[in-house]
Design a protein around this motif. Structure first.
Motif, PDB file in Angstrom:
ATOM      1  N   ALA A   8       0.915  -1.219  -0.018  1.00 58.95           N
ATOM      2  CA  ALA A   8       0.018   0.046   0.077  1.00 58.95           C
ATOM      3  C   ALA A   8       0.767   1.049   0.031  1.00 58.95           C
ATOM      4  O   ALA A   8       1.904   1.213   0.812  1.00 58.95           O
ATOM      5  N   ALA A   9       0.478   2.002  -0.923  1.00 60.14           N
ATOM      6  CA  ALA A   9       1.362   3.437  -0.972  1.00 60.14           C
ATOM      7  C   ALA A   9       0.453   4.355  -1.335  1.00 60.14           C
ATOM      8  O   ALA A   9      -0.414   4.426  -1.912  1.00 60.14           O
ATOM      9  N   ARG A  10       0.855   5.701  -0.653  1.00 62.65           N
ATOM     10  CA  ARG A  10       0.001   6.803  -0.965  1.00 62.65           C
ATOM     11  C   ARG A  10       0.628   8.189  -1.262  1.00 62.65           C
ATOM     12  O   ARG A  10       1.901   8.468  -1.449  1.00 62.65           O
ATOM     13  N   GLY A  11       0.017   9.168  -1.702  1.00 68.49           N
ATOM     14  CA  GLY A  11       0.707  10.403  -2.029  1.00 68.49           C
ATOM     15  C   GLY A  11       0.835  10.560  -3.458  1.00 68.49           C
ATOM     16  O   GLY A  11       1.722  11.687  -4.026  1.00 68.49           O
ATOM     17  N   ALA A  56      -2.882   5.111 -10.010  1.00 66.85           N
ATOM     18  CA  ALA A  56      -3.136   5.478  -8.541  1.00 66.85           C
ATOM     19  C   ALA A  56      -4.954   5.788  -8.587  1.00 66.85           C
ATOM     20  O   ALA A  56      -5.402   5.886  -9.645  1.00 66.85           O
ATOM     21  N   ASN A  57      -5.417   5.266  -7.558  1.00 70.76           N
ATOM     22  CA  ASN A  57      -6.890   5.318  -7.402  1.00 70.76           C
ATOM     23  C   ASN A  57      -7.040   6.912  -7.222  1.00 70.76           C
ATOM     24  O   ASN A  57      -6.396   7.852  -7.197  1.00 70.76           O
ATOM     25  N   SER A  59      -8.025   8.652  -4.721  1.00 71.97           N
ATOM     26  CA  SER A  59      -7.245   8.906  -3.632  1.00 71.97           C
ATOM     27  C   SER A  59      -5.929   9.177  -3.715  1.00 71.97           C
ATOM     28  O   SER A  59      -5.086   9.605  -2.632  1.00 71.97           O
ATOM     29  N   GLN A  61      -4.036   6.540  -4.240  1.00 73.99           N
ATOM     30  CA  GLN A  61      -3.332   5.282  -3.496  1.00 73.99           C
ATOM     31  C   GLN A  61      -2.977   4.244  -4.548  1.00 73.99           C
ATOM     32  O   GLN A  61      -3.745   4.010  -5.375  1.00 73.99           O
ATOM     33  N   ILE A  62      -1.914   3.366  -4.030  1.00 70.46           N
ATOM     34  CA  ILE A  62      -1.965   2.037  -4.624  1.00 70.46           C
ATOM     35  C   ILE A  62      -2.063   0.985  -3.708  1.00 70.46           C
ATOM     36  O   ILE A  62      -1.313   1.157  -2.703  1.00 70.46           O
ATOM     37  N   ASN A  63      -2.882   0.006  -4.039  1.00 70.39           N
ATOM     38  CA  ASN A  63      -3.158  -1.156  -3.310  1.00 70.39           C
ATOM     39  C   ASN A  63      -2.800  -2.360  -3.941  1.00 70.39           C
ATOM     40  O   ASN A  63      -3.288  -2.558  -5.038  1.00 70.39           O
ATOM     41  N   ASP A  81       5.859   8.621  -9.174  1.00 66.29           N
ATOM     42  CA  ASP A  81       4.663   9.353 -10.121  1.00 66.29           C
ATOM     43  C   ASP A  81       5.171  10.047 -11.322  1.00 66.29           C
ATOM     44  O   ASP A  81       5.987  11.001 -11.288  1.00 66.29           O
ATOM     45  N   SER A  88       9.123   7.414  -4.227  1.00 70.82           N
ATOM     46  CA  SER A  88       8.499   6.815  -2.926  1.00 70.82           C
ATOM     47  C   SER A  88       9.655   6.457  -2.128  1.00 70.82           C
ATOM     48  O   SER A  88      10.792   6.689  -2.789  1.00 70.82           O
TER      49      SER A  88
END
Length: 93
Positions: A8-11, A56-57, A59, A61-63, A81, A88
């Motif tokens: 899981a990663a975000r931003g 990425a979704n 939001s 995020q990647i899941n 990105d 990351s």
């Protein structure tokens, strides 16, 4: 390892492309071409390769869940990105 993993990663930029890259070690490889040319990675050049791209979704995020093959055990990976060229943290399988 080998095993099943969840990542899981975000931003990231929402609904945009994120590259997944891997290498044999950490370092300071530079993206040689494309929209993020010149971006410094936290990965070394040995074994450096693009694994895949994901979106990425909404939001940012990647899941992802799946299996890690034994050939990837001990390797390092990082997300990029492709809109902002932000990177990351580096992690290891």
């Amino acid at each position: 390892c080998p095993s099943s993993v969840s990542v899981a990663a975000r931003g990231f930029t929402p609904r945009r492309t994120v590259a997944v890259v891997r290498a044999n070690a950490t370092g300071a490889a530079i993206v040689p071409s494309g929209s993020c040319a010149g971006t410094v990675l936290g990965l070394g050049t040995s074994g450096l390769q693009l694994v895949t791209t994901v979106t990425a979704n909404a939001s940012g995020q990647i899941n992802w869940s799946g299996s890690v093959a034994s050939a990837l055990c001990g390797k390092y990976f990082q997300f990029v990105d492709m809109t902002t060229c932000a990177t990351s943290n580096v992690d290891q399988f």
